[in-house]
Design an enzyme around this catalytic site. Sequence first.
Site, PDB file in Angstrom:
ATOM      1  N   ASP A  84       7.855 -26.013  21.788  1.00 53.74           N
ATOM      2  CA  ASP A  84       9.142 -25.761  21.879  1.00 53.74           C
ATOM      3  C   ASP A  84       9.896 -27.591  21.073  1.00 53.74           C
ATOM      4  O   ASP A  84       9.144 -28.075  20.696  1.00 53.74           O
ATOM      5  CB  ASP A  84       9.546 -26.028  23.306  1.00 53.74           C
ATOM      6  CG  ASP A  84       9.519 -27.111  24.183  1.00 53.74           C
ATOM      7  OD1 ASP A  84       8.368 -28.008  23.895  1.00 53.74           O
ATOM      8  OD2 ASP A  84       9.862 -27.740  24.328  1.00 53.74           O
ATOM      9  N   GLU A 177       7.404 -28.462  26.026  1.00 54.24           N
ATOM     10  CA  GLU A 177       7.987 -29.727  26.979  1.00 54.24           C
ATOM     11  C   GLU A 177       8.640 -31.103  26.701  1.00 54.24           C
ATOM     12  O   GLU A 177       9.205 -31.809  27.182  1.00 54.24           O
ATOM     13  CB  GLU A 177       6.907 -30.902  25.560  1.00 54.24           C
ATOM     14  CG  GLU A 177       5.783 -31.820  25.830  1.00 54.24           C
ATOM     15  CD  GLU A 177       7.272 -32.972  25.144  1.00 54.24           C
ATOM     16  OE1 GLU A 177       7.405 -34.559  25.600  1.00 54.24           O
ATOM     17  OE2 GLU A 177       8.105 -32.619  24.518  1.00 54.24           O
TER      18      GLU A 177
END
EC number: 3.4.11.4
Length: 407
Positions: A84, A177
């Site tokens: 991400d 994350e």
Amino acid sequence: MKYDNLLDRFIKYVKVNTRSDPDSETTPSTESQEAFALTILKPEMEAIGLQDVHYNPVNGYLIGTLPANNPTLTRKIGFIAHMDTADFNAENVNPQIIDNYQGGDITLGSSNYKLDPKAFPNLNNYIGQTLITTDGTTLLGADDKSGIAEIMTAIEFLTSQPQIEHCDIKVAFGPDEEIGVGADKFEVADFEVDFAYTMDGGPLGELQYETFSAAALEVTFLGRNVHPGTAKDQMINALQLAIDFHEKLPAKERPEYTDGYQGFYHLTGLTGTVEEARASYIIRDFEEASFEARKVKVENIAQSMNAQLGTKRVLVELNDQYYNMKKVIEKDMTAIELAKEVMEELAIKPVIEPIRGGTDGSKISFMGIPTPNIFAGGENMHGRFEFVSLQTMERAVDVIIGLVCKA
């Protein structure tokens, strides 16, 4: 060393929008992360020779294995990167490639933004190098697609050079994350290694095993709305309560005033009306005692305000997010010593400093796998001024290869 596919691989990855969503209740938080894993990364992992490549829909992790080709290299090492990107526009990423940067301003596409060495003196560290920047309308996504590209490129190199002996290698690419929940569902049993590294650091040489301890703070303020013309001694403005609460926190203990080992309170969001308001904070510190003291302080502020108001109108919700992984890693510094040795052999000076942030390695370390962080090259991350040096990425690949060959 130069690696033919590294730049193209990185550009391909960053053009995919994998922005995570802090308001989502799914794992991954966005469908685009799962699509990125299944349609781009998984086929590529299989094509470059990783075995047992599998995606876990429960935790969003894509995992693969490269077995050792020398039985005397008995260690098992893992490499982890996140799919991400941060909370900034990631749609239609259009990277610019600046060959042989010679200093001065870099205009970001046709936007009105530029990378200026006066504002960003770190640019001066990259004279003569190839830089990849944004076009000024998005972030770049080097955090952490540089890490993914580096791990992939290292594996590709090893499988194309079977005479190079290496230990067992595990690879994991995970979600979310950036919103602090990526490793919450990580399965240690599916990642059997002695230790691992997140490839999620910044400039050349970074080697980190200290992170913040982190908590999320949500404060709800309950007001009482009446007509302002007759409000005397009746109205309680929830927005004013939020302002009062914020002003009771130490003014110099904010991100813009702190560095090194200093912690902070950071107001990340404020919404509301006279009737009800909500403030979102993150709390960060390195030492356990000072981290706990910060949480006690916000509780005490709320209690004091409620006592003054005569009723409970300031409601505090605190949730720990992750802890300083130094507590785990310092018990066995093998991963750090090995990385230092490899870097020094490659003429890279290890830069061992605390991470003023967190990585998935923080939580994974507390799950039983010591997981320090290694540089991946990104600079000015999480915004339109993000850039990365191709040469730093190449050096990160060198380090990965060095680690698994020396294990």
